[in-house]
Write a protein that holds these residues in place. Structure first.
Motif, PDB file in Angstrom:
ATOM      1  N   VAL A  82     -54.493 -50.164-121.685  1.00  0.00           N
ATOM      2  CA  VAL A  82     -54.123 -51.354-122.460  1.00  0.00           C
ATOM      3  C   VAL A  82     -52.782 -51.137-123.158  1.00  0.00           C
ATOM      4  O   VAL A  82     -51.922 -52.027-123.186  1.00  0.00           O
ATOM      5  N   ALA A  83     -52.588 -49.935-123.729  1.00  0.00           N
ATOM      6  CA  ALA A  83     -51.322 -49.640-124.409  1.00  0.00           C
ATOM      7  C   ALA A  83     -50.153 -49.697-123.434  1.00  0.00           C
ATOM      8  O   ALA A  83     -49.066 -50.197-123.769  1.00  0.00           O
ATOM      9  N   CYS A  84     -50.355 -49.212-122.216  1.00  0.00           N
ATOM     10  CA  CYS A  84     -49.286 -49.277-121.204  1.00  0.00           C
ATOM     11  C   CYS A  84     -48.992 -50.728-120.829  1.00  0.00           C
ATOM     12  O   CYS A  84     -47.827 -51.089-120.587  1.00  0.00           O
ATOM     13  N   ALA A  85     -50.021 -51.572-120.756  1.00  0.00           N
ATOM     14  CA  ALA A  85     -49.801 -52.989-120.462  1.00  0.00           C
ATOM     15  C   ALA A  85     -48.963 -53.638-121.555  1.00  0.00           C
ATOM     16  O   ALA A  85     -48.028 -54.406-121.277  1.00  0.00           O
ATOM     17  N   ILE A  86     -49.286 -53.319-122.815  1.00  0.00           N
ATOM     18  CA  ILE A  86     -48.493 -53.851-123.931  1.00  0.00           C
ATOM     19  C   ILE A  86     -47.075 -53.311-123.871  1.00  0.00           C
ATOM     20  O   ILE A  86     -46.094 -54.042-124.073  1.00  0.00           O
ATOM     21  N   GLY A  87     -46.948 -52.016-123.569  1.00  0.00           N
ATOM     22  CA  GLY A  87     -45.613 -51.430-123.441  1.00  0.00           C
ATOM     23  C   GLY A  87     -44.812 -52.056-122.315  1.00  0.00           C
ATOM     24  O   GLY A  87     -43.597 -52.241-122.430  1.00  0.00           O
ATOM     25  N   HIS A  88     -45.500 -52.381-121.222  1.00  0.00           N
ATOM     26  CA  HIS A  88     -44.837 -53.067-120.100  1.00  0.00           C
ATOM     27  C   HIS A  88     -44.272 -54.408-120.556  1.00  0.00           C
ATOM     28  O   HIS A  88     -43.134 -54.776-120.229  1.00  0.00           O
ATOM     29  N   HIS A  89     -45.064 -55.140-121.310  1.00  0.00           N
ATOM     30  CA  HIS A  89     -44.606 -56.431-121.841  1.00  0.00           C
ATOM     31  C   HIS A  89     -43.406 -56.248-122.766  1.00  0.00           C
ATOM     32  O   HIS A  89     -42.414 -56.986-122.673  1.00  0.00           O
ATOM     33  N   VAL A  90     -43.495 -55.277-123.675  1.00  0.00           N
ATOM     34  CA  VAL A  90     -42.395 -55.048-124.631  1.00  0.00           C
ATOM     35  C   VAL A  90     -41.116 -54.666-123.893  1.00  0.00           C
ATOM     36  O   VAL A  90     -40.016 -55.143-124.221  1.00  0.00           O
ATOM     37  N   PHE A  91     -41.246 -53.811-122.873  1.00  0.00           N
ATOM     38  CA  PHE A  91     -40.075 -53.371-122.116  1.00  0.00           C
ATOM     39  C   PHE A  91     -39.413 -54.538-121.396  1.00  0.00           C
ATOM     40  O   PHE A  91     -38.192 -54.728-121.476  1.00  0.00           O
ATOM     41  N   TYR A  92     -40.209 -55.341-120.692  1.00  0.00           N
ATOM     42  CA  TYR A  92     -39.639 -56.476-119.982  1.00  0.00           C
ATOM     43  C   TYR A  92     -39.104 -57.530-120.937  1.00  0.00           C
ATOM     44  O   TYR A  92     -38.082 -58.182-120.656  1.00  0.00           O
ATOM     45  N   ALA A  93     -39.779 -57.734-122.067  1.00  0.00           N
ATOM     46  CA  ALA A  93     -39.292 -58.714-123.043  1.00  0.00           C
ATOM     47  C   ALA A  93     -37.945 -58.287-123.611  1.00  0.00           C
ATOM     48  O   ALA A  93     -37.097 -59.130-123.921  1.00  0.00           O
ATOM     49  N   SER A  94     -37.724 -56.980-123.741  1.00  0.00           N
ATOM     50  CA  SER A  94     -36.440 -56.498-124.261  1.00  0.00           C
ATOM     51  C   SER A  94     -35.307 -56.719-123.260  1.00  0.00           C
ATOM     52  O   SER A  94     -34.135 -56.763-123.644  1.00  0.00           O
ATOM     53  N   LEU A  95     -35.654 -56.853-121.973  1.00  0.00           N
ATOM     54  CA  LEU A  95     -34.631 -57.089-120.951  1.00  0.00           C
ATOM     55  C   LEU A  95     -34.389 -58.564-120.699  1.00  0.00           C
ATOM     56  O   LEU A  95     -33.343 -58.934-120.154  1.00  0.00           O
ATOM     57  N   ASN A  96     -35.333 -59.404-121.086  1.00  0.00           N
ATOM     58  CA  ASN A  96     -35.257 -60.827-120.759  1.00  0.00           C
ATOM     59  C   ASN A  96     -33.961 -61.457-121.262  1.00  0.00           C
ATOM     60  O   ASN A  96     -33.612 -61.346-122.445  1.00  0.00           O
ATOM     61  N   GLY A  97     -33.253 -62.115-120.357  1.00  0.00           N
ATOM     62  CA  GLY A  97     -32.026 -62.812-120.718  1.00  0.00           C
ATOM     63  C   GLY A  97     -30.798 -61.936-120.765  1.00  0.00           C
ATOM     64  O   GLY A  97     -29.687 -62.446-120.927  1.00  0.00           O
ATOM     65  N   LYS A  98     -30.938 -60.619-120.620  1.00  0.00           N
ATOM     66  CA  LYS A  98     -29.790 -59.731-120.672  1.00  0.00           C
ATOM     67  C   LYS A  98     -29.191 -59.575-119.267  1.00  0.00           C
ATOM     68  O   LYS A  98     -29.875 -59.768-118.270  1.00  0.00           O
ATOM     69  N   PRO A  99     -27.902 -59.218-119.186  1.00  0.00           N
ATOM     70  CA  PRO A  99     -27.297 -59.001-117.871  1.00  0.00           C
ATOM     71  C   PRO A  99     -28.064 -57.945-117.093  1.00  0.00           C
ATOM     72  O   PRO A  99     -28.498 -56.929-117.651  1.00  0.00           O
ATOM     73  N   ALA A 100     -28.233 -58.216-115.804  1.00  0.00           N
ATOM     74  CA  ALA A 100     -29.029 -57.322-114.954  1.00  0.00           C
ATOM     75  C   ALA A 100     -28.185 -56.123-114.554  1.00  0.00           C
ATOM     76  O   ALA A 100     -27.651 -56.046-113.444  1.00  0.00           O
ATOM     77  N   VAL A 101     -28.081 -55.171-115.472  1.00  0.00           N
ATOM     78  CA  VAL A 101     -27.339 -53.942-115.226  1.00  0.00           C
ATOM     79  C   VAL A 101     -28.323 -52.866-114.777  1.00  0.00           C
ATOM     80  O   VAL A 101     -29.397 -52.710-115.366  1.00  0.00           O
ATOM     81  N   ASP A 102     -27.963 -52.118-113.747  1.00  0.00           N
ATOM     82  CA  ASP A 102     -28.821 -51.050-113.227  1.00  0.00           C
ATOM     83  C   ASP A 102     -30.201 -51.595-112.901  1.00  0.00           C
ATOM     84  O   ASP A 102     -31.232 -51.109-113.385  1.00  0.00           O
ATOM     85  N   GLN A 103     -30.218 -52.615-112.069  1.00  0.00           N
ATOM     86  CA  GLN A 103     -31.463 -53.328-111.768  1.00  0.00           C
ATOM     87  C   GLN A 103     -32.523 -52.407-111.168  1.00  0.00           C
ATOM     88  O   GLN A 103     -33.691 -52.458-111.557  1.00  0.00           O
ATOM     89  N   LEU A 104     -32.121 -51.546-110.227  1.00  0.00           N
ATOM     90  CA  LEU A 104     -33.084 -50.699-109.544  1.00  0.00           C
ATOM     91  C   LEU A 104     -33.789 -49.778-110.521  1.00  0.00           C
ATOM     92  O   LEU A 104     -35.005 -49.581-110.445  1.00  0.00           O
ATOM     93  N   ALA A 105     -33.030 -49.220-111.467  1.00  0.00           N
ATOM     94  CA  ALA A 105     -33.632 -48.313-112.440  1.00  0.00           C
ATOM     95  C   ALA A 105     -34.628 -49.047-113.328  1.00  0.00           C
ATOM     96  O   ALA A 105     -35.715 -48.539-113.617  1.00  0.00           O
ATOM     97  N   MET A 106     -34.263 -50.245-113.771  1.00  0.00           N
ATOM     98  CA  MET A 106     -35.171 -50.991-114.642  1.00  0.00           C
ATOM     99  C   MET A 106     -36.466 -51.353-113.921  1.00  0.00           C
ATOM    100  O   MET A 106     -37.555 -51.286-114.505  1.00  0.00           O
ATOM    101  N   LEU A 107     -36.354 -51.729-112.659  1.00  0.00           N
ATOM    102  CA  LEU A 107     -37.558 -52.044-111.890  1.00  0.00           C
ATOM    103  C   LEU A 107     -38.414 -50.801-111.680  1.00  0.00           C
ATOM    104  O   LEU A 107     -39.647 -50.871-111.685  1.00  0.00           O
ATOM    105  N   ARG A 108     -37.770 -49.667-111.491  1.00  0.00           N
ATOM    106  CA  ARG A 108     -38.533 -48.427-111.345  1.00  0.00           C
ATOM    107  C   ARG A 108     -39.270 -48.077-112.631  1.00  0.00           C
ATOM    108  O   ARG A 108     -40.429 -47.654-112.598  1.00  0.00           O
TER     109      ARG A 108
END
Length: 716
Positions: A82-108
């Motif tokens: 559950v904590a990892c699911a919340i962390g996944h949300h927080v991580f993606y929310a921090s990227l939302n709307g920002k320029p897609a820099v180093d896309q492959l790394a972020m997806l990994r």
């Protein structure tokens, strides 16, 4: 994790055999034989009343709540997921709307977090699954084939093909199905972060923005020209002089003609039908990869046009105090006349030769004192344009006046345009290397020269233009240097427009129009419509003139092209700096992260809910096992199957790698296992007459055939 082999701290003095049953199992079994001489202990059931063995058990103290318990691992695994699911949300929310820099790394990174969430939830469910296995085998007799599939269901996909297992162990198989389906969690959650083209807009400043300030033309001394970036500043005008000695009391400079750089810029604008821009302007102003918009304000000349007549036989009105040229009427235009376009834009024009006689050096030979009106600006020519529009432009018009319908096929119109000093507000849009301009506001201030041209009256002023205008007090004289130079600049620009407008288009034969004008090289006449003027000709004339003025920015050597942030400084051709930054709005299409939080939480919510249900099922299973966490490790399986209870089966078939089919179909269960030993049958035990005691005297728990095992029948 091992079973609690010797529950509650008791140990048999006869053997050290292990048990898979929980204390409650043993206690309940001992209670079923009310006539047996039982010790008050949940460890061993004694059948022989003759020699009860002594016990020397040591009861361990109950553990405190903070001491580690194996069951906690299931809950900690669930909470980790559950904590990892919340962390996944927080991580993606921090990227939302920002320029897609180093896309492959972020997806990994997102995939790693998703995998960790999946691992945590699956680990919790696997533990619960194992507990359900033992609850099932304690309460049901299953075939060996079903037991094989049941114990391997979470790790061997082929085990899921056994249909019988779904009938005998529904809950356990639901948990196994969850384990096999959770890889979808990684796939679906990783796709919740996408890259989409988005318009990035920022309000900032740009250092290369320029504007117009014709004060620089007022102050320029052509004998000592201004230099910028090692290039001379360019004037709008070419000058002549009355004397080579500028200290002479009779000396002054006067306007001769437009400068060649101005002619070149205006011609390009007329031919292109839009404002000409400098190559690479996007990079110069917006920076590489960006588009930008900005708005500037400046004062420059403009032509103010009004419609003066419309329709056959209509009278041409006066324009302010200006009367139309003699003979200028709608009768010149089709259908009455032969012309579809007739422009007169040179009435009262400034003469390019103010003095007739010059010596070989080009200096006027006229002796001073010079005429008062020499070189003076007396009036600005009014533009008079007559044009015809087709009544039905989408239909084929008669080719000449001899054909039916000619008189009704055209509408003659007349417009007049005067030259004004005007305040402009212009928006520049630089997109993909292209410049688009829009005049958002135009405020006409005053006429360039506030006089009225008087036709038919000769002027006796020593000039050859024979122009008479009133009042004479509003003439602009060369000795009024700054005003004269400003008017000269405006007059030079206006002359470029008038040069393209002047002339006629003879359309007496529509299939063979004869042009005697440069207007057919501009956006004023429509080549798809037999070179008839566009119906919005008045607006187009103003726009064409504005295109010429805005095209001045394409040549930054012009004196009047200055920094928008420092309008008193000629910009030159160089790049700007911090001091020249001017407000602008930059934009560009760029890849930005787009986080679909709803999709991610739909997937995680389903997974967490199912995992929570699995953990709940595992908790109930542990409670049924009196808090003992069971496993399927090798040592645990050995402890559950040791002894001769299953040795009577023929385990080896023709194919030593597989059990014989008849063996696979035998029913096997887990519980208290009995063995026929030669000892007497306990006659007092009427509930289980088939039960026999072991040689060692203790009760053994393990797997055995149906009839050889006593189970707890509490369901699966």
């Amino acid at each position: 994790m091992q079973f609690e082999d010797i529950p509650m701290g008791y140990q048999s003095p006869v053997t050290s055999s292990h048990s898979i049953f929980s204390p409650r199992d043993r206690f309940q079994y001992s209670r079923t034989d009310s006539r047996a001489n039982l010790l008050n202990t949940p460890s061993t059931v004694w059948r022989s009343p003759r020699t009860p063995p002594p016990y020397s058990g040591v009861i361990s103290s109950p553990r405190k709540w903070w001491h580690w318990r194996p069951t906690w691992f299931m809950y900690l695994s669930f909470l980790f997921g559950v904590a990892c699911a919340i962390g996944h949300h927080v991580f993606y929310a921090s990227l939302n709307g920002k320029p897609a820099v180093d896309q492959l790394a972020m997806l990994r990174y997102g995939t790693v977090i998703s995998f960790a969430a999946k691992a945590g939830l699956v680990a919790a469910v696997v533990i619960a699954f194992k507990q359900r296995i033992w609850v099932t085998v304690r309460s049901k007799f299953l075939s060996l084939a079903v037991l094989d599939s049941l114990f391997a269901a979470a790790e061997d996909a082929s085990a899921l093909l056994n249909i019988e297992i779904y009938k005998q162990a529904k809950i356990a198989m639901l948990l196994a199905a969850f384990v096999w389906l959770t890889p979808i969690l990684i796939i679906l959650t990783s796709n919740t972060l996408t890259m989409e083209l988005a318009l990035s807009i920022e309000n900032t400043t740009c250092s290369g923005i320029r504007t117009l300030n014709f004060t620089k033309d007022e102050l320029e001394e052509w004998r000592n020209p201004t230099k910028s970036d090692n290039l001379y500043g360019l004037s709008m005008s070419i000058w002549n002089t009355t004397a080579s000695d500028i200290t002479s009391p009779d000396w002054f400079d006067y306007y001769t003609s437009p400068s060649n750089p101005l002619i070149r810029v205006a011609t390009n604008a007329a031919f292109m039908g839009q404002a000409v821009s400098k190559s690479g302007i996007n990079i110069d102003i917006c920076s590489s990869g960006w588009n930008c918009t900005y708005t500037i304000n400046f004062t420059a000349p403009a032509y103010k046009c009004s419609e003066l007549a419309s329709g056959v036989g209509s009278e041409v009105k006066t324009l302010e105090n200006q009367k139309p040229p003699d003979g200028f009427s709608t009768k010149l235009l089709v259908p009455e006349g032969d012309y579809s376009y007739y422009a007169y834009a040179s009435g009262g024009e400034y003469s390019t030769q103010q003095m007739k006689d010059t010596n070989p050096g080009g200096i006027p030979t006229m002796e001073p004192p010079f005429p008062e009106a020499l070189g003076a600006f007396r009036t600005e020519p009014v533009i008079w344009i007559g044009y015809s529009v087709k009544t039905n432009p989408n239909e084929v018009a008669p080719l000449n006046r001899s054909m039916p319908g000619w008189s009704d096929a055209f509408i003659p119109k007349v417009i007049g345009c005067e030259h004004y000093e005007t305040d402009y507000t212009v928006m520049f849009n630089l997109t993909s290397g292209q410049q688009v301009t829009k005049v958002t506001e135009r405020k006409f201030q005053r006429r360039i020269i506030d006089t009225t041209w008087i036709q038919g009256t000769d002027a006796n002023d020593g000039t050859n233009d024979n122009t008479t205008a009133r009042p004479k007090s509003n003439y602009i004289y060369p000795r009024n240097v700054r005003q004269y130079r400003r008017v000269a600049a405006f007059h030079a620009i206006g002359s470029q427009l008038r040069g393209f407008l002047n002339g006629t288009m003879n359309s007496a034969q529509l299939n063979n129009p004869i042009g005697n004008t440069k207007a057919d090289q501009t956006k004023l006449l429509n080549p798809r419509n037999d070179y008839f003027a566009f119906p919005t000709l008045a607006d187009l004339v103003q726009e064409l003139y504005e295109d010429m003025i805005l095209s001045l920015f394409s040549n930054r050597q012009f004196l009047s092209v200055v920094w928008a942030a420092k309008s008193d400084v000629m910009s030159g051709t160089g790049a700007g700096d911090e001091s020249t930054k001017y407000p602008c709005v930059r934009s560009r299409l760029e890849n930005r992260y787009n986080y679909h939080s709803r999709d991610l939480w739909i997937v995680y919510s389903i997974a967490i809910f199912l995992a929570a249900a699995g953990v709940g099922s595992g908790t109930l299973a542990i409670l049924e096992n009196e808090g003992v966490l069971r496993s399927t490790r090798f040592s645990s399986i050995v402890a559950a199957t040791r002894g001769p209870a299953l040795e009577k089966l023929g385990w080896v078939g023709e194919d030593r790698g597989n059990l014989p089919r008849d063996i696979k179909n035998l029913k096997v269960g887990y519980g208290i296992v009995h063995r026929m030993s030669g000892l007497e049958v306990l006659q007092e035990d009427t509930q289980y007459p088939e039960r026999r005691v072991w040689d060692g005297g203790d009760v053994h728990y393990g797997f055995g055939l149906e009839g050889d095992v006593q189970q707890r029948n509490e369901g699966s």
